[in-house]
Write a protein that holds these residues in place. Sequence first.
Motif, PDB file in Angstrom:
ATOM      1  N   PHE A 192      -8.521 -13.332  -9.724  1.00  0.00           N
ATOM      2  CA  PHE A 192      -9.296 -12.119  -9.929  1.00  0.00           C
ATOM      3  C   PHE A 192      -8.654 -11.324 -11.060  1.00  0.00           C
ATOM      4  CE2 PHE A 192     -12.545  -9.755  -7.303  1.00  0.00           C
ATOM      5  CZ  PHE A 192     -12.830  -8.819  -8.287  1.00  0.00           C
ATOM      6  N   VAL A 193      -9.288 -11.363 -12.228  1.00  0.00           N
ATOM      7  CA  VAL A 193      -8.779 -10.668 -13.412  1.00  0.00           C
ATOM      8  C   VAL A 193      -9.242  -9.221 -13.369  1.00  0.00           C
ATOM      9  CG1 VAL A 193      -8.858 -10.585 -15.936  1.00  0.00           C
ATOM     10  CG2 VAL A 193      -8.708 -12.788 -14.762  1.00  0.00           C
ATOM     11  N   THR A 194      -8.316  -8.290 -13.600  1.00  0.00           N
ATOM     12  CA  THR A 194      -8.672  -6.870 -13.519  1.00  0.00           C
ATOM     13  C   THR A 194      -9.639  -6.492 -14.631  1.00  0.00           C
ATOM     14  OG1 THR A 194      -6.709  -6.276 -14.813  1.00  0.00           O
ATOM     15  CG2 THR A 194      -6.514  -6.227 -12.420  1.00  0.00           C
ATOM     16  N   HIS A 195      -9.402  -6.994 -15.817  1.00  0.00           N
ATOM     17  CA  HIS A 195     -10.319  -6.737 -16.919  1.00  0.00           C
ATOM     18  C   HIS A 195      -9.981  -7.676 -18.074  1.00  0.00           C
ATOM     19  CE1 HIS A 195      -6.857  -4.698 -18.630  1.00  0.00           C
ATOM     20  NE2 HIS A 195      -7.482  -4.632 -19.780  1.00  0.00           N
ATOM     21  N   PHE A 206      -4.278  -8.888 -13.790  1.00  0.00           N
ATOM     22  CA  PHE A 206      -4.838  -9.607 -12.639  1.00  0.00           C
ATOM     23  C   PHE A 206      -4.444  -8.887 -11.354  1.00  0.00           C
ATOM     24  CE2 PHE A 206      -0.665 -11.307 -13.567  1.00  0.00           C
ATOM     25  CZ  PHE A 206      -0.051 -11.364 -12.332  1.00  0.00           C
ATOM     26  N   TYR A 207      -5.259  -9.077 -10.325  1.00  0.00           N
ATOM     27  CA  TYR A 207      -4.908  -8.569  -9.010  1.00  0.00           C
ATOM     28  C   TYR A 207      -3.929  -9.539  -8.366  1.00  0.00           C
ATOM     29  CZ  TYR A 207      -8.464  -5.019  -9.518  1.00  0.00           C
ATOM     30  OH  TYR A 207      -9.189  -3.949  -9.967  1.00  0.00           O
ATOM     31  N   VAL A 214      -8.003 -10.632  -3.728  1.00  0.00           N
ATOM     32  CA  VAL A 214      -7.450 -11.984  -3.810  1.00  0.00           C
ATOM     33  C   VAL A 214      -7.424 -12.620  -2.427  1.00  0.00           C
ATOM     34  CG1 VAL A 214      -5.412 -13.333  -4.441  1.00  0.00           C
ATOM     35  CG2 VAL A 214      -6.101 -11.375  -5.846  1.00  0.00           C
ATOM     36  N   GLN A 215      -7.038 -11.857  -1.433  1.00  0.00           N
ATOM     37  CA  GLN A 215      -6.982 -12.398  -0.086  1.00  0.00           C
ATOM     38  C   GLN A 215      -8.376 -12.715   0.452  1.00  0.00           C
ATOM     39  OE1 GLN A 215      -4.244 -10.730   2.695  1.00  0.00           O
ATOM     40  NE2 GLN A 215      -2.846 -10.026   1.112  1.00  0.00           N
ATOM     41  N   PHE A 216      -9.378 -11.989  -0.033  1.00  0.00           N
ATOM     42  CA  PHE A 216     -10.745 -12.296   0.379  1.00  0.00           C
ATOM     43  C   PHE A 216     -11.175 -13.658  -0.164  1.00  0.00           C
ATOM     44  CE2 PHE A 216     -15.454 -10.907   0.302  1.00  0.00           C
ATOM     45  CZ  PHE A 216     -15.627 -11.290   1.621  1.00  0.00           C
ATOM     46  N   LEU A 217     -10.755 -13.982  -1.385  1.00  0.00           N
ATOM     47  CA  LEU A 217     -11.037 -15.317  -1.917  1.00  0.00           C
ATOM     48  C   LEU A 217     -10.410 -16.385  -1.022  1.00  0.00           C
ATOM     49  CD1 LEU A 217     -10.491 -14.758  -5.759  1.00  0.00           C
ATOM     50  CD2 LEU A 217     -12.669 -14.885  -4.524  1.00  0.00           C
ATOM     51  N   THR A 218      -9.229 -16.093  -0.496  1.00  0.00           N
ATOM     52  CA  THR A 218      -8.584 -17.020   0.436  1.00  0.00           C
ATOM     53  C   THR A 218      -9.387 -17.128   1.724  1.00  0.00           C
ATOM     54  OG1 THR A 218      -6.416 -16.445  -0.478  1.00  0.00           O
ATOM     55  CG2 THR A 218      -6.436 -17.555   1.651  1.00  0.00           C
ATOM     56  N   ASP A 219      -9.879 -15.996   2.219  1.00  0.00           N
ATOM     57  CA  ASP A 219     -10.747 -16.009   3.408  1.00  0.00           C
ATOM     58  C   ASP A 219     -11.941 -16.934   3.201  1.00  0.00           C
ATOM     59  OD1 ASP A 219      -9.297 -14.196   4.937  1.00  0.00           O
ATOM     60  OD2 ASP A 219     -10.429 -12.457   4.236  1.00  0.00           O
ATOM     61  N   LEU A 220     -12.420 -16.999   1.955  1.00  0.00           N
ATOM     62  CA  LEU A 220     -13.617 -17.771   1.658  1.00  0.00           C
ATOM     63  C   LEU A 220     -13.319 -19.229   1.324  1.00  0.00           C
ATOM     64  CD1 LEU A 220     -15.589 -15.104  -0.408  1.00  0.00           C
ATOM     65  CD2 LEU A 220     -15.676 -15.583   2.034  1.00  0.00           C
ATOM     66  N   GLY A 221     -12.070 -19.639   1.524  1.00  0.00           N
ATOM     67  CA  GLY A 221     -11.714 -21.045   1.397  1.00  0.00           C
ATOM     68  C   GLY A 221     -10.992 -21.418   0.125  1.00  0.00           C
ATOM     69  N   MET A 222     -10.743 -20.460  -0.765  1.00  0.00           N
ATOM     70  CA  MET A 222     -10.104 -20.764  -2.034  1.00  0.00           C
ATOM     71  C   MET A 222      -8.595 -20.559  -1.950  1.00  0.00           C
ATOM     72  SD  MET A 222     -12.901 -19.152  -4.681  1.00  0.00           S
ATOM     73  CE  MET A 222     -12.454 -20.292  -6.002  1.00  0.00           C
ATOM     74  N   VAL A 255     -12.575 -17.864 -12.272  1.00  0.00           N
ATOM     75  CA  VAL A 255     -12.145 -16.504 -12.598  1.00  0.00           C
ATOM     76  C   VAL A 255     -13.205 -15.527 -12.105  1.00  0.00           C
ATOM     77  CG1 VAL A 255     -11.762 -14.837 -14.465  1.00  0.00           C
ATOM     78  CG2 VAL A 255     -10.723 -17.111 -14.588  1.00  0.00           C
ATOM     79  N   VAL A 256     -12.775 -14.496 -11.408  1.00  0.00           N
ATOM     80  CA  VAL A 256     -13.652 -13.399 -11.007  1.00  0.00           C
ATOM     81  C   VAL A 256     -13.188 -12.166 -11.776  1.00  0.00           C
ATOM     82  CG1 VAL A 256     -14.562 -12.027  -9.100  1.00  0.00           C
ATOM     83  CG2 VAL A 256     -13.838 -14.397  -8.702  1.00  0.00           C
ATOM     84  N   THR A 257     -14.115 -11.446 -12.377  1.00  0.00           N
ATOM     85  CA  THR A 257     -13.737 -10.260 -13.144  1.00  0.00           C
ATOM     86  C   THR A 257     -14.916  -9.312 -13.252  1.00  0.00           C
ATOM     87  OG1 THR A 257     -12.607  -9.496 -15.159  1.00  0.00           O
ATOM     88  CG2 THR A 257     -14.339 -11.155 -15.427  1.00  0.00           C
ATOM     89  N   TYR A 258     -14.646  -8.117 -13.741  1.00  0.00           N
ATOM     90  CA  TYR A 258     -15.680  -7.114 -13.940  1.00  0.00           C
ATOM     91  C   TYR A 258     -16.164  -7.159 -15.388  1.00  0.00           C
ATOM     92  CZ  TYR A 258     -13.834  -5.327  -9.537  1.00  0.00           C
ATOM     93  OH  TYR A 258     -13.428  -5.210  -8.226  1.00  0.00           O
ATOM     94  N   GLY A 259     -17.464  -7.079 -15.588  1.00  0.00           N
ATOM     95  CA  GLY A 259     -18.015  -7.104 -16.936  1.00  0.00           C
ATOM     96  C   GLY A 259     -19.371  -7.772 -16.959  1.00  0.00           C
ATOM     97  N   ASP A 260     -19.910  -7.960 -18.167  1.00  0.00           N
ATOM     98  CA  ASP A 260     -21.216  -8.596 -18.306  1.00  0.00           C
ATOM     99  C   ASP A 260     -21.122  -9.804 -19.235  1.00  0.00           C
ATOM    100  OD1 ASP A 260     -21.066  -7.520 -20.879  1.00  0.00           O
ATOM    101  OD2 ASP A 260     -22.351  -5.823 -20.391  1.00  0.00           O
TER     102      ASP A 260
END
Length: 322
Positions: A192-195, A206-207, A214-222, A255-260
Motif C-alpha cells: 500500500f503506497v501512500t502516494h 508506503f504504509y 496493510v493488515q487488511f490486505l493480509t486479512d484478504l489473503g495477501m 500495488v494499492v495507492t491513492y490517485g487516478d
Amino acid sequence: MLKPLSAFVLSLMATAASAQDFPVTVEHAFGETTVAEQPARVATVGWANHEVPLALGIVPVGFARASWGDDDGDGLLPWVVEKLEELDAEVPVLFDEGDGIDFEAVASTRPDVILAAYSGISQSDYDTLSRIAPVIAYPEAAWTTTWREMIRQNAAGLGMAEEGDTMVAEIETRIEAARDAHPELAGKTGMFVTHLDPRDLSTIGFYAAADQRVQFLTDLGMDTPQAVREASEAGKYSGRISAERIDLFDDVDVVVTYGDQARLDELTENPLIARFPAVSRGAVVLLANDPMGTAANPTPLSIDYVLDDYLARLSAAATRSE
C-alpha cells in the motif's frame, strides 16, 4: 452483508452492559483508565471510533466529522448514515478535527467517556481530554490500532467486552467467506503506497506492516512484501525508501495507492517507476477520495459495505501480476 442487529438483540446487549460490574479498567499507551459506572453519554475522537458504539446500538453524543471520503459533504460516511437510520437516530454533534481536536466542542457534549482507541492523540491531548471524561486511548502506538483492537478496546470502555468479541468474530466470518471466493489472491504480495507524486519521486512512501490498511490486505489473503516488512519501523504506521532502491520491491505483486489513471499514466513515464514491476504491469488498485478509498482503511461498519468490491479490484490487479 452482515444482518443488522434487531431491537431485541440490542436490548439484550444493553441489559448485559448494565448488568456488568463497574468500574471497568482499560489499559492503553498512556497507562490505564477506569470508568466508574456504565456511561450514558459517549463521545469519540479520532478516526471511526464512533462506529463501535453505533454497531453496539449506542448513539454517541458527538464524534469526528468525516473529511476523507465524504462525497456529499454532510460529514458522514454512507455506512454511518445507514446505521443512524437503522437506529432511528438523529445526527449527533460532529467535531471538526481539521486542525486537531476541538476540546471545547467535545466538552460541550458532556460525555461520560471518550473513546479514542484508533487515533493519534498525544500525551497532552490525552491529559486535556481526561479533564473532560475518562479516555480510552490506543493500546500501543498512534494510528497502529487494528480494527479488531479498535472494537475490543472501545467496547471494553463501554463495559461491553463480550459484545466486542462477538462483533469481531462476526466480521471475521464475513471476511473469511469473501476471501475464500478469491483464491487467486492467496500467496500474492500487496503493497500500500501512500502516494506517488510526479513532482517528487525521490522517495517511495508506503504504509508499514503495522498499519491496518496493510493488515487488511493480509486479512484478504495477501502477504506483506519482504521489503515492506524489513523497512517498517516498530511503532510507525508509515515509512519511506529511496526511489533509487526501487528494485527492492521486485517481489510486490499488487500495488494499492491513492490517485487516478491520469496520474498513474504520468508516473509510468518516469524511468525509476518503470522499474517497479507491479506498476509497469498495471497491477495497481487506484483509490479515490470516495467511500471505497476510505474503507481500504477498515472500520467496523465499513468492512462489510465495501468488502466484495475491494476484493474484486484486488483480484483484477492480481491477474495482471502474472
